[in-house]
Design a protein around this motif. Sequence first.
Motif, PDB file in Angstrom:
ATOM      1  N   ASN A  64      -3.381   6.090 -16.824  1.00  0.00           N
ATOM      2  CA  ASN A  64      -2.682   4.821 -16.706  1.00  0.00           C
ATOM      3  C   ASN A  64      -2.964   3.901 -17.888  1.00  0.00           C
ATOM      4  OD1 ASN A  64      -1.723   5.782 -14.308  1.00  0.00           O
ATOM      5  ND2 ASN A  64      -2.773   4.318 -13.003  1.00  0.00           N
ATOM      6  N   ARG A  65      -2.370   2.710 -17.851  1.00  0.00           N
ATOM      7  CA  ARG A  65      -2.480   1.760 -18.955  1.00  0.00           C
ATOM      8  C   ARG A  65      -3.438   0.614 -18.668  1.00  0.00           C
ATOM      9  NH1 ARG A  65       3.893   1.174 -20.855  1.00  0.00           N
ATOM     10  NH2 ARG A  65       4.093   3.278 -21.739  1.00  0.00           N
ATOM     11  N   GLY A  66      -4.101   0.659 -17.545  1.00  0.00           N
ATOM     12  CA  GLY A  66      -5.013  -0.412 -17.168  1.00  0.00           C
ATOM     13  C   GLY A  66      -4.742  -0.849 -15.747  1.00  0.00           C
ATOM     14  N   ASP A  67      -5.777  -1.416 -15.113  1.00  0.00           N
ATOM     15  CA  ASP A  67      -5.671  -1.825 -13.715  1.00  0.00           C
ATOM     16  C   ASP A  67      -5.270  -3.294 -13.626  1.00  0.00           C
ATOM     17  OD1 ASP A  67      -6.481   0.700 -13.001  1.00  0.00           O
ATOM     18  OD2 ASP A  67      -8.574   0.145 -12.695  1.00  0.00           O
ATOM     19  N   LEU A  68      -4.267  -3.568 -12.809  1.00  0.00           N
ATOM     20  CA  LEU A  68      -3.688  -4.901 -12.720  1.00  0.00           C
ATOM     21  C   LEU A  68      -4.441  -5.726 -11.663  1.00  0.00           C
ATOM     22  CD1 LEU A  68      -1.358  -6.416 -14.131  1.00  0.00           C
ATOM     23  CD2 LEU A  68       0.023  -5.938 -12.104  1.00  0.00           C
ATOM     24  N   ASN A  72      -9.633   0.646 -16.466  1.00  0.00           N
ATOM     25  CA  ASN A  72      -8.596   1.666 -16.354  1.00  0.00           C
ATOM     26  C   ASN A  72      -9.172   2.815 -15.541  1.00  0.00           C
ATOM     27  OD1 ASN A  72      -6.021   2.730 -16.783  1.00  0.00           O
ATOM     28  ND2 ASN A  72      -6.712   3.915 -18.549  1.00  0.00           N
ATOM     29  N   THR A  73      -9.063   2.685 -14.221  1.00  0.00           N
ATOM     30  CA  THR A  73      -9.705   3.636 -13.318  1.00  0.00           C
ATOM     31  C   THR A  73      -9.122   5.034 -13.456  1.00  0.00           C
ATOM     32  OG1 THR A  73     -10.018   1.787 -11.799  1.00  0.00           O
ATOM     33  CG2 THR A  73     -10.371   3.989 -10.923  1.00  0.00           C
ATOM     34  N   SER A 113     -14.372  13.040  -0.182  1.00  0.00           N
ATOM     35  CA  SER A 113     -14.214  11.867  -1.038  1.00  0.00           C
ATOM     36  C   SER A 113     -12.745  11.848  -1.438  1.00  0.00           C
ATOM     37  CB  SER A 113     -15.113  11.960  -2.274  1.00  0.00           C
ATOM     38  OG  SER A 113     -14.966  10.798  -3.074  1.00  0.00           O
ATOM     39  N   THR A 114     -12.005  10.913  -0.883  1.00  0.00           N
ATOM     40  CA  THR A 114     -10.550  10.973  -0.922  1.00  0.00           C
ATOM     41  C   THR A 114      -9.976  10.065  -2.001  1.00  0.00           C
ATOM     42  OG1 THR A 114     -10.562  11.433   1.449  1.00  0.00           O
ATOM     43  CG2 THR A 114      -8.480  10.697   0.500  1.00  0.00           C
ATOM     44  N   VAL A 115      -9.009  10.599  -2.726  1.00  0.00           N
ATOM     45  CA  VAL A 115      -8.314   9.820  -3.765  1.00  0.00           C
ATOM     46  C   VAL A 115      -7.550   8.670  -3.107  1.00  0.00           C
ATOM     47  CG1 VAL A 115      -6.503   9.900  -5.528  1.00  0.00           C
ATOM     48  CG2 VAL A 115      -8.125  11.802  -5.310  1.00  0.00           C
ATOM     49  N   HIS A 116      -7.614   7.514  -3.745  1.00  0.00           N
ATOM     50  CA  HIS A 116      -6.905   6.346  -3.235  1.00  0.00           C
ATOM     51  C   HIS A 116      -6.518   5.449  -4.406  1.00  0.00           C
ATOM     52  CE1 HIS A 116     -11.179   5.436  -3.487  1.00  0.00           C
ATOM     53  NE2 HIS A 116     -10.863   4.156  -3.631  1.00  0.00           N
ATOM     54  N   ARG A 117      -5.687   4.466  -4.125  1.00  0.00           N
ATOM     55  CA  ARG A 117      -5.241   3.527  -5.148  1.00  0.00           C
ATOM     56  C   ARG A 117      -4.855   2.223  -4.451  1.00  0.00           C
ATOM     57  NH1 ARG A 117       0.810   5.958  -6.723  1.00  0.00           N
ATOM     58  NH2 ARG A 117       1.824   5.389  -4.736  1.00  0.00           N
ATOM     59  N   THR A 175       0.787   1.116 -14.543  1.00  0.00           N
ATOM     60  CA  THR A 175       0.065  -0.160 -14.482  1.00  0.00           C
ATOM     61  C   THR A 175       0.169  -0.680 -13.057  1.00  0.00           C
ATOM     62  OG1 THR A 175       0.714  -0.619 -16.779  1.00  0.00           O
ATOM     63  CG2 THR A 175      -0.194  -2.450 -15.511  1.00  0.00           C
ATOM     64  N   ILE A 176      -0.821  -0.343 -12.243  1.00  0.00           N
ATOM     65  CA  ILE A 176      -0.837  -0.767 -10.844  1.00  0.00           C
ATOM     66  C   ILE A 176      -2.174  -1.458 -10.566  1.00  0.00           C
ATOM     67  CG2 ILE A 176       0.766   1.014 -10.075  1.00  0.00           C
ATOM     68  CD1 ILE A 176      -1.600   2.633  -9.070  1.00  0.00           C
ATOM     69  N   GLY A 177      -2.340  -1.962  -9.350  1.00  0.00           N
ATOM     70  CA  GLY A 177      -3.543  -2.732  -9.029  1.00  0.00           C
ATOM     71  C   GLY A 177      -4.823  -2.014  -9.382  1.00  0.00           C
ATOM     72  N   ILE A 178      -5.009  -0.825  -8.856  1.00  0.00           N
ATOM     73  CA  ILE A 178      -6.090   0.087  -9.248  1.00  0.00           C
ATOM     74  C   ILE A 178      -5.504   1.488  -9.226  1.00  0.00           C
ATOM     75  CG2 ILE A 178      -8.331   1.083  -8.653  1.00  0.00           C
ATOM     76  CD1 ILE A 178      -9.195  -1.506  -7.480  1.00  0.00           C
ATOM     77  N   GLY A 179      -5.712   2.228 -10.314  1.00  0.00           N
ATOM     78  CA  GLY A 179      -5.171   3.571 -10.412  1.00  0.00           C
ATOM     79  C   GLY A 179      -5.852   4.541  -9.464  1.00  0.00           C
ATOM     80  N   ALA A 180      -5.231   5.680  -9.250  1.00  0.00           N
ATOM     81  CA  ALA A 180      -5.745   6.699  -8.336  1.00  0.00           C
ATOM     82  C   ALA A 180      -7.126   7.176  -8.783  1.00  0.00           C
ATOM     83  CB  ALA A 180      -4.769   7.871  -8.274  1.00  0.00           C
ATOM     84  N   HIS A 181      -8.061   7.217  -7.832  1.00  0.00           N
ATOM     85  CA  HIS A 181      -9.437   7.594  -8.154  1.00  0.00           C
ATOM     86  C   HIS A 181     -10.194   7.895  -6.862  1.00  0.00           C
ATOM     87  CE1 HIS A 181      -9.810   3.393  -6.980  1.00  0.00           C
ATOM     88  NE2 HIS A 181     -11.113   3.538  -6.877  1.00  0.00           N
TER      89      HIS A 181
END
Length: 345
Positions: free
Chosen positions: A117-121, A112-113, A281-285, A221-227
């Motif tokens: 969120n609820r977890g990375d899909l 869960n990055t 260092s840029t936020v991405h998802r 719940t998306i592939g990888i959360g914003a980080h």
Amino acid sequence: MAEGAASARTRRPLLLADIRTESTFDEIPVIDLKGANHANLDARRDIADQIRDASINVGFFYIKNHGIPESAISGALRVAQQFFALPDASKKELDIHKSTNFKGYTALLGENTNPENRGDLHEGFDLGWEQPATGAVRSAAEDGSMAGENIWPDEVTLPGFRAATLEYYHAAVRLGQYLFPLFALALDLPEDFFADKTTKPAAIMRLLYYPPQSGTVDDRTIGIGAHTEYCFTILWQQDGISALQVLSTAGRWINAVPIPGSLVVNLGDQFARWTNDVFKSTVHRAVNRSGTERYSIPLFFGTDYNVPLEALPSCVSEDFPAKYEVVTAGDYVKSRLEATYAHSK
């Protein structure tokens, strides 16, 4: 650009660098590495100048003519597809939580990055440095908490898996080391500044599988959360399937669409700490709403474990003092990994 122009601009202190307005950040720049080892310093500086501009203003860029053979890429993709097609029970025998060094398999929603969120899909498989011919791994003195053996599926179940993943892994590590003299030039440093800091990089590679999201999609719940990434990253992403998105300071998600023959470079937090946030260092998802499966292979290129992350001279002044407490690169990565996997323990 005139031959001397790139050199003059590159020699300017980073704190005086021209930072473009965020309104211009509507795409990810593409940088051609052809000529990165040119005998002419100005030719190398020209590429470093492009890296400097992208690092200050975006924090991401594509690279082409990167030198990783297509055969290594296709081989790693092939075995990744085979691995993630295995029954869940077989994959869970290699569960990363059975490892003490962050190696092995992560199940769907196992990370869960983004804590909101609820977890990375996605599913993942993590590995670190290993000598392909002998199976030798690094000691704790060299690799800290990441030291030790990788966890592999047996050769009967997945013949060639270890060989194909390590072939791509070592090609990507060599590329990372190849880029560091350019980063040094971009930072007004001697080209060999990072040479003694990247002799045994704490490089972690992941094979990632994203199932398609269809129907009603929960944004939590998306592939990888914003980080932001904990260190400099080299990413291969599957052609024709767009999922990676980069957040501009203006709050717009910019699609980093796959460009055939290219890789994506993400500066990450280690560079931000080193440069006192001069490099972004840029936020991405990642959001896979393509309707089909997606694969990607990031290599997280950490410096040698015991390298202190302290602000570089060109990035501090009396008016712009160091922002971050000095920590070693390895301890910083370890803390980020522990936070990532705490969700699923």
